[in-house]
Scaffold this motif. Structure first.
Motif, mmCIF file in Angstrom:
data_model
loop_
_atom_site.group_PDB
_atom_site.id
_atom_site.type_symbol
_atom_site.label_atom_id
_atom_site.label_comp_id
_atom_site.label_asym_id
_atom_site.label_seq_id
_atom_site.Cartn_x
_atom_site.Cartn_y
_atom_site.Cartn_z
ATOM 1 N N UNK A 15 0.833 -1.204 0.000
ATOM 2 C CA UNK A 15 0.000 0.000 0.000
ATOM 3 C C UNK A 15 0.867 1.254 0.000
ATOM 4 N N UNK A 16 1.919 1.188 0.802
ATOM 5 C CA UNK A 16 2.819 2.332 0.911
ATOM 6 C C UNK A 16 3.448 2.639 -0.447
ATOM 7 N N UNK A 22 1.479 7.431 -6.243
ATOM 8 C CA UNK A 22 0.491 8.498 -6.377
ATOM 9 C C UNK A 22 1.118 9.865 -6.101
ATOM 10 N N UNK A 23 1.966 9.887 -5.061
ATOM 11 C CA UNK A 23 2.580 11.161 -4.705
ATOM 12 C C UNK A 23 3.533 11.630 -5.814
ATOM 13 N N UNK A 27 3.330 15.137 -8.027
ATOM 14 C CA UNK A 27 4.421 16.102 -8.216
ATOM 15 C C UNK A 27 4.681 16.356 -9.691
ATOM 16 N N UNK A 28 4.635 15.259 -10.478
ATOM 17 C CA UNK A 28 4.894 15.391 -11.909
ATOM 18 C C UNK A 28 3.803 16.219 -12.572
ATOM 19 N N UNK A 29 2.551 15.943 -12.192
ATOM 20 C CA UNK A 29 1.429 16.562 -12.902
ATOM 21 C C UNK A 29 1.243 18.027 -12.532
ATOM 22 N N UNK A 30 1.879 18.464 -11.444
ATOM 23 C CA UNK A 30 1.747 19.876 -11.096
ATOM 24 C C UNK A 30 2.381 20.778 -12.149
ATOM 25 N N UNK A 292 12.463 17.169 -12.350
ATOM 26 C CA UNK A 292 11.881 17.908 -11.225
ATOM 27 C C UNK A 292 11.207 16.967 -10.237
ATOM 28 N N UNK A 293 10.512 15.971 -10.771
ATOM 29 C CA UNK A 293 9.800 15.033 -9.910
ATOM 30 C C UNK A 293 10.786 14.282 -9.015
ATOM 31 N N UNK A 294 11.857 13.767 -9.612
ATOM 32 C CA UNK A 294 12.828 12.998 -8.833
ATOM 33 C C UNK A 294 13.581 13.893 -7.872
ATOM 34 N N UNK A 295 13.810 15.144 -8.272
ATOM 35 C CA UNK A 295 14.539 16.059 -7.387
ATOM 36 C C UNK A 295 13.747 16.309 -6.116
ATOM 37 N N UNK A 296 12.435 16.582 -6.258
ATOM 38 C CA UNK A 296 11.644 16.839 -5.052
ATOM 39 C C UNK A 296 11.446 15.554 -4.265
#
Lengths: 300, 337
Positions: A15-16, A22-23, A27-30, A292-296
């Protein structure tokens, strides 16, 4: 008793993991622009896979001649016009994506593992003769301009898609070795690497389990960005006649053929050129988004 | 504890030196410059010093992170000062380390379960018929962490909990000796006490010997069996903790003890002697001639500027390296005779 406990733990872990996914997607879709990149990439890949079904004139992909409809400008019937042989340019561009994507995937599949493994070994064994050998060879390859090297190599072989892929590989792997060498040689001084060494972990464990996972983000980003650049290099090779041979469609050959009819029949050369631009742009936007996604993700 | 019965020495360091070459040829950073000490079975030796005193270098030498320049290290009677990269697996099992900052000593890309499983797998610890997972849960229980932490990543748990994971990793191989390199200094004060209490409990539970590196002298009062003070790559004073805090001999120790901040006047009264702190530790590249401490020493005499003092035993088990006590050893012998 502990068996069921373990089951439950594993379920919770799963689940985690989906939550993590999802998280990451959030971040990517923002970033709207990278979503645009993703949509463009998906569209290009789907078009290429289903080319025989989605193109208006699948027969035009190969040897097809109909001088009656030759050199027709963009119209409703032929959205991007036709070339001198009367072949639909839209159809040929979409079929050319197939070769371009096969080439870039092939190059990355061959180059990334090789470059990464060499970079990891050289970085981890910094200061030994192994590092010297690997990195000096890498430097030699880096010193040659990649396109010239690829031209030279593919000129030595029969011009086929596979051989031009090999030629690009020869000039591409050192960049991965350099990137990962730099990372590995600093990561090897991290205390968690020292801790695993002190407890007696083997060299393969340290390299592939402790250091490699911490290099994944830049590898992934570079790979996405590289798809576009490999396509561009492949097009440059086919522009000078090395690579996919006529009558099969290749973006580079289409441009070089069409260049002869500029500026009067501009669509023959310009539309394949725009197609290259769109592909490279799409992968660059996607790559930026992933970066950007991986950085955050790292920072949290 | 006291010094009634002599416990067996588990670690003996003899005249250990570790020099690092600098960019200028012929110049060395003398990080550790000829130190000797022993750690006895079941005890905690506190190795205290300012930054740059060489205490961490000593720890790294003992654990085998890098080789020694000169001197010997004996562990359970076996010389381990040879090539640090070629230590046998059995030694790595017996000698473990907890690093200062759990934020950097735990791999951010591996789960706590994977981190704890590594020493177990390397040393083949859960034998036939025993499950690795059970052992991992047991390890987490030892450091009072819940079993679901197996699947967590270090970044998603607190700093104190991370250090507990690091302690659990060190204990995974059932070692007899643990080097603790400032295990609490990267943590919030609120969790420091918890970690310290846990370390004390684990020491009793598993009969561990600790080499505890720290710059926090007040911590040693309750924790250490014996305390050694390092200054500029050398040990200034080494004594049983009780003795050390009651009657410090070396001017440097006195200076350090009087600079421990206290809240009440009663505590202030407990301080043995007031010596104002001044100056900074000199560079270990340009070591001043004579005693390394003389530029900061309120009691420096002419001899301190010229001759480096040697270690003397003022009372049994209490060693000081200072010219003020140079005659003490002979004096005691005369009295004894």
């Amino acid at each position: 008793m502990t068996g069921t406990k373990g089951e439950e733990l594993r379920k919770r872990a799963k689940e985690k993991r989906s939550e993590r996914f999802r998280r990451a997607w959030y971040k990517f879709s923002r970033n709207r622009i990278s979503v645009v990149g993703l949509v463009m990439v998906l569209a290009i890949v789907l078009l290429a896979i289903f080319a025989p079904y989605v193109t208006p004139y699948p027969k035009h992909a190969g040897a097809f001649v109909d001088f009656m409809t030759g050199s027709v400008g963009p119209s409703l019937k032929h959205w991007l016009g036709t070339d001198v042989f009367g072949r639909d340019i839209l159809t040929r561009v979409i079929f050319a994506f197939r070769g371009a994507l096969i080439m870039s995937t092939g190059v990355l599949v061959l180059v990334v593992p090789l470059g990464v493994v060499l970079g990891l070994i050289a970085g981890y064994l910094k200061g030994t003769w192994i590092e010297t050998v690997i990195m000096r060879i890498t430097d030699v390859f880096l010193a040659l301009p990649p396109l010239i090297l690829a031209l030279a190599v593919s000129a030595l072989m029969r011009p086929t898609l596979f051989n031009s892929m090999m030629a690009v590989c020869v000039s591409w792997w050192p960049w991965y070795t350099r990137l990962i060498y730099g990372m590995a040689s600093s990561l090897r001084n991290e205390f968690y690497v020292k801790a695993s060494e002190l407890t007696g972990a083997s060299k393969p464990h340290v390299i592939f389990r402790e250091i490699l996972p911490n290099c994944i983000a830049p590898i992934f980003t570079k790979m996405t960005l590289d798809v576009g650049w490999v396509i561009l290099t492949g097009a440059s090779l086919s522009f000078v006649g090395l690579g996919e041979q006529p009558p099969k469609a290749a973006l580079g050959t289409m441009i070089s053929d069409g260049a002869k009819y500029l500026p009067a029949q501009w669509w023959i050369a310009v539309f394949p050129a725009i197609a290259i631009m769109v592909v490279v742009l799409a992968f660059n936007l996607l790559g930026d988004g992933i970066k950007d996604m991986l950085a955050t993700e790292e920072g949290s | 504890m006291g010094c009634n019965t002599m416990a067996k020495d588990i670690l003996v360091v003899e005249n250990l030196k570790k020099y690092f070459p600098t960019k200028k040829k012929g110049l060395y950073v003398k990080a550790v410059d000829g130190i000797s000490f022993t750690v006895r079975e079941g005890e905690t030796l506190g190795l205290v010093g300012e930054s740059g005193s060489g205490k961490s270098t000593t720890a790294y030498n003992v654990i085998g992170m890098y080789g020694v320049t000169a001197g010997k290290i004996y562990f359970k009677g076996v010389d381990i000062s040879g090539d640090a990269g070629k230590r046998p697996l059995s030694l790595k099992k017996d000698l473990q380390m907890v690093f200062q900052d759990p934020g950097t000593s735990l791999n951010p890309q591996r789960t706590i379960g994977q981190i704890l499983a590594l020493p177990l797998k390397v040393h083949k610890i859960p034998g036939e018929g025993e499950r690795l997972e059970d052992r991992l849960i047991q390890l987490l229980e030892t450091v009072e962490l819940p079993p679901e932490y197996i699947y967590k990543y270090p970044r998603s748990i607190g700093g104190g909990e991370r250090q507990m994971v690091a302690i659990a990793r060190a204990l995974a191989t059932n070692p007899s000796f643990v080097v603790l390199d400032e295990p609490t200094s990267a943590l919030d004060v609120s969790v420091q006490a918890k970690i310290i209490n846990m370390l004390i409990r684990l020491q009793k539970q598993f009969n561990l010997s600790y080499l505890f590196i720290t710059h926090d002298l007040s911590l040693m009062r309750n924790l250490a069996t014996r305390v050694a003070i390092m200054y500029l790559g050398k040990i200034a004073e080494i004594a049983p903790a009780v003795d050390f805090f009651r009657s410090p001999k070396h001017p440097y120790t006195q200076m350090l003890l009087s600079s421990i901040p206290v809240i009440s006047g009663a505590e202030e009264e407990m301080k043995p002697k007031k010596v104002p702190s001044r100056g900074e530790i000199p560079s270990p590249v340009n070591v001043p001639p004579g005693c390394g401490f003389h530029p900061r020493c309120p009691m420096a005499r002419q001899i301190c500027l010229e001759v480096d003092p040697i270690m003397v035993e003022t009372i049994p088990d209490h060693f000081v390296r200072c010219h003020l006590f140079a005659g003490a050893a002979e004096a005691r012998e005369v009295v004894g005779a």
